[in-house]
Design a protein around this motif. Structure first.
Motif, PDB file in Angstrom:
ATOM      1  N   ALA A 165       1.460  -1.061  -0.235  1.00 17.54           N
ATOM      2  CA  ALA A 165      -0.157  -0.267   0.421  1.00 17.54           C
ATOM      3  C   ALA A 165       0.588   1.459  -0.125  1.00 17.54           C
ATOM      4  CB  ALA A 165      -0.712  -0.229   1.067  1.00 17.54           C
ATOM      5  N   GLN A 166       1.799   1.220   0.530  1.00 15.18           N
ATOM      6  CA  GLN A 166       2.929   2.658   0.476  1.00 15.18           C
ATOM      7  C   GLN A 166       4.206   2.911  -1.000  1.00 15.18           C
ATOM      8  OE1 GLN A 166       6.160   1.934   3.247  1.00 15.18           O
ATOM      9  NE2 GLN A 166       4.258   1.229   5.195  1.00 15.18           N
ATOM     10  N   VAL A 167       3.212   1.424  -2.149  1.00 16.32           N
ATOM     11  CA  VAL A 167       4.163   1.682  -3.496  1.00 16.32           C
ATOM     12  C   VAL A 167       3.393   1.636  -4.333  1.00 16.32           C
ATOM     13  CG1 VAL A 167       6.365   1.198  -1.854  1.00 16.32           C
ATOM     14  CG2 VAL A 167       4.887  -0.365  -3.508  1.00 16.32           C
ATOM     15  N   GLY A 168       2.423   1.370  -3.852  1.00 17.24           N
ATOM     16  CA  GLY A 168       1.319   1.503  -4.949  1.00 17.24           C
ATOM     17  C   GLY A 168      -0.113   1.924  -5.350  1.00 17.24           C
ATOM     18  N   ASP A 169      -0.865   2.002  -5.850  1.00 12.61           N
ATOM     19  CA  ASP A 169      -2.383   2.573  -5.786  1.00 12.61           C
ATOM     20  C   ASP A 169      -3.521   1.555  -5.992  1.00 12.61           C
ATOM     21  OD1 ASP A 169      -1.531   5.471  -5.656  1.00 12.61           O
ATOM     22  OD2 ASP A 169      -1.458   4.844  -8.668  1.00 12.61           O
ATOM     23  N   VAL A 170      -3.096   0.356  -6.521  1.00 11.96           N
ATOM     24  CA  VAL A 170      -4.017  -0.692  -6.452  1.00 11.96           C
ATOM     25  C   VAL A 170      -3.250  -2.368  -5.965  1.00 11.96           C
ATOM     26  CG1 VAL A 170      -5.255  -2.382  -8.062  1.00 11.96           C
ATOM     27  CG2 VAL A 170      -5.603   0.253  -8.365  1.00 11.96           C
TER      28      VAL A 170
END
Length: 290
Positions: A28-33
């Motif tokens: 969740a810290q590195v992507g939107d989905v």
């Protein structure tokens, strides 16, 4: 790989839920989905393209597809995941409704490997409840993730079999005919499990009150939690009869059960009751199971 890969290694065995939660928090810290993948499954080559297209709509919080069952050598076993879990056309049309929410509470509808969620859902997923009832978790991690996402936004259903779901003897959920291995439950065991499923979900909604829960679905969970709490008060305790009659008067037995027939059964029941009593209300559900 043609993209960055991060490996997370724990010093000790931390269990399925804690390990999955750790990965979700990192992703969740590195992507939107977030698109979960199980190491023994196979994706269709156009799966990520389908996910990308679905999440162009900012209202979408959950996407999922159908899948096919495959064996250890990637051969089709001739069955679809949706057929196994009973997702026919009518059930699929109800996923975005109250009936869909109640189905997801039973935690055996959408396999995590077929799903994708928006990353901003993750803080409301964590931590995954680890409560065990009759030897099985009330929620597997993926079932909990899917339910919370459904309560926070729109759903896109892709009918294509974009996952090869591998069946082999070493997997956690192995069974000859089903994706999950839940044993048939008695009436009291089913009530006990349903009570905790509603209580844990209601507790998370209360914990994250400003999360943007879909109002109708939030109200449904809280109302169902109240109903199951009244049904679950142990036989002989003060207030049990009064609580059942109150739920009957406000129509909860008609909405969530078989009306007067179920109410009469509850009033007459004298056997073992659910393990959630009147003194252990839904507000304490998340702390009570630890």
């Amino acid at each position: 790989m043609p993209f960055p890969v991060t490996l997370l290694r724990a010093r000790n065995r931390i269990g399925l839920h804690a390990n999955s939660d750790r990965v979700l928090a990192c992703a969740a810290q590195v992507g939107d989905v977030i698109v979960p993948v199980d190491h023994d499954d196979v994706w269709a080559c156009d799966k990520l393209a389908a996910v990308t297209e679905a999440f162009i709509d900012d209202d979408v919080a959950l996407w999922f597809s159908d899948g096919i069952l495959i064996d250890a050598e990637d051969r089709s076993l001739g069955a679809r995941l949706w057929d196994i879990v009973g997702l026919d056309d009518w059930a699929l049309s109800q996923i975005g409704t109250a009936d869909g929410v109640r189905r997801l509470l039973h935690a055996a509808t959408i396999t995590g490997g077929t799903a994708a969620i928006r990353a901003n859902v993750v803080p409301h997923v964590l931590p995954t409840p680890e409560l065990m009832i009759d030897g099985s978790p009330v929620f597997w991690q993926d079932a909990w993730m899917v339910l919370i996402a459904r309560l926070l936004g729109a759903v896109v259903v892709d009918p294509r079999p974009l996952l090869g779901y591998r069946r082999h003897a070493g997997q956690l959920s192995h069974d000859e005919n089903r994706v999950t291995t839940e044993a048939p439950r008695s009436r009291s065991a089913a009530l006990r499990r349903d009570r905790w499923a509603a209580a844990l979900t209601a507790a998370r909604i209360r914990r994250d009150g400003a999360a943007g829960w879909l109002a109708d679905d939030r109200d449904l969970i809280l109302d169902l939690d109240r109903f199951l709490a009244a049904r679950s008060v142990a036989s002989g305790l003060p207030g049990r009869r009064r609580g059942i009659l109150a739920e009957l008067r406000r129509g909860a037995y008609r909405r969530y059960a078989r009306g007067v027939r179920t109410a009469l059964y509850d009033l007459a029941m004298s056997g073992r009751a659910c393990d959630v009593g009147a003194d252990q209300g839904p507000g304490s559900a998340e702390s009570a199971h630890r």
